[in-house]
Write a protein that holds these residues in place. Structure first.
Motif: not given
Length: 455
Positions: A246-253, A264-270, A272-275
């Protein structure tokens, strides 16, 4: 939806418990029931003795001391009347109290035998009936004491009483008074033994069934404890890597490489939602294992709780048709319990899996209970699954670990003091009914004064 007598006999005493000053107390109503049976038997004995005395005295012409014998019977009747008044109000009965009651019976029998022939009286074998009753009702030390008392009484009668002038003419055959008395005594003891032993056996079988049910419940609770330990271990093991992701994906955003690429941003958000969803699933596992988290509880009402639960379930499940009817009709305050929510959702999920085309839920106020009825139009329960409803791993889904959902539902309901029943509908499908006492799920008035939390 898929795999999901009263008796009046003398009862044997339960296992001895810690003794008080007056004797060991029975942990249930068995002692009182036994005392009431002794009172009933004593009334029968009073009537039977009056009839026997009158028949012997006037029918056989054997002179008996009527005044003294009737005085003993009057004392026995007075003692029994006092006992009936004493034990009319339900209370615990000790082994000592039962022992004293039987000693009184033995004493009265001894007095009557002393006045009517002593050890030569054919009814002397009624002592055996007293010993057998003691063996059934009393603890070991009391029973052996009763054996000693009856032997002493028999010996005393042989030493100190005078025999009656009974005819010994062998020509009378079966009609000799002594033989008639022996026959009546034998028939009486035999009949009482058959009746009591039969009833006691039935009570023992019922008790064994109750003990088996308690052992089954203990095994199920142990199973839940093991599941809770496994769930806790899984949560601890998976919680750390999920938090890291969750922390890594938050940084990626916030990285330019992702913010500049909408796809790519949409995939990262998705991701995050799955985590986040994985964390929710872990919480659900903990809830199913009995580890409900109180920090998520909030004050609400029964109707609001049900409406919100249905709305959330409806939006997260792909049910073609869902019929919900809230007939509760009372806006009683309660705490939104996540474990209770998970239990209801488990039943709905099970119904949806068996019947994707239609699921129904009806909530009603039935006396002091909340009744939830979940219906479907699926294949229903197999007979063997209905017989084992609520047992772990009873499932027709054919996958490892199946059948735990309803097992947990039944145990959560039982913990709340409620029940879960299942049946097949005549027109097809199945119905599962959850009955939960309102006292276990609602808030009392003084609870509301404490910020809606139970003391």
């Amino acid at each position: 939806m898929r795999a999901m007598t009263d008796t009046t006999a003398i009862a044997p005493p339960p296992a001895p418990q810690t003794e008080s000053a007056s004797g060991s107390r029975f942990g249930d109503a068995t002692g009182l029931k036994n005392m009431q049976q002794l009172i009933q038997l004593r009334w029968i004995a009073v009537v039977g003795q009056v009839a026997t005395i009158l028949v012997v005295h006037f029918g056989f012409g054997i002179r008996l001391p009527l005044d003294q014998m009737l005085a003993v019977l009057a004392g026995l009747a007075a003692f029994n009347a006092a006992s009936q008044l004493r034990w009319r109000i339900p209370r615990d009965v000790t082994n000592t109290e039962l022992f004293i009651a039987l000693l009184v019976d033995v004493g009265m029998l001894t007095a009557q035998l002393y006045l009517s022939g002593g050890a030569a009286n054919p009814f002397v074998f009624l002592y055996l009936l007293q010993v057998i009753i003691a063996a059934v009702l009393l603890e070991s030390w009391s029973t052996w004491t009763m054996v000693g008392v009856t032997i002493a009484c028999f010996a005393g009668l042989a030493l100190f009483s005078e025999p009656l002038p009974l005819s010994t003419d062998p020509g009378q055959g079966l009609f000799r008074p002594y033989v008639v008395g022996m026959l009546i005594c034998f028939a009486l003891v035999a009949a009482l033994l058959v009746v009591f032993i039969t009833r006691i056996s039935r009570i023992l079988r019922g008790r064994d069934a109750r003990l088996a049910d308690l052992r089954q419940r203990a095994a199920e609770e142990e199973h839940i404890v093991r599941m809770g330990l496994l769930a806790s271990g899984a949560a601890h093991e998976l919680g750390t890597p999920l938090a890291t992701l969750a922390v890594i994906l938050g940084d990626w955003r916030h990285l330019p490489h992702f913010t500049s690429d909408p796809e790519l941003l949409e995939e990262v958000i998705e991701m995050e939602a799955q985590v986040k969803r994985c964390k929710t699933i872990l919480s659900g596992i903990l809830l199913s294992a009995g580890e409900a988290r109180g920090e998520n509880s909030e004050e609400t009402t029964v109707s609001t709780f049900l409406d919100d639960l249905v709305e959330e379930w409806r939006t997260t499940r792909a049910a073609n048709s869902f019929a919900y009817e809230n007939r509760f009709g009372h806006d009683l305050p309660m705490v939104s319990d996540s474990a209770l929510k998970q239990m209801i959702c488990n039943v709905l999920d099970n119904a949806l899996e068996a019947s994707p085309q239609w699921v129904g839920l009806t909530a009603a106020h039935d006396g002091d209970a909340l009744t939830l009825t979940v219906s479907d139009v699926g294949p229903g329960f197999a007979p063997e699954m209905l017989a084992q409803f609520g047992k772990p791993y009873q499932s027709s889904k054919g996958r490892p670990g199946g059948g735990l959902g309803l097992f947990l539902v039944v145990n959560v309901a039982r913990t709340l003091g409620g029940s879960v029943t299942a049946r097949n509908r005549p027109e097809g499908g199945a119905v599962v009914t959850l009955t939960l006492p309102l006292a276990a799920i609602t808030l009392e008035e003084d609870d509301e004064e404490n910020d809606g939390h139970r003391p």
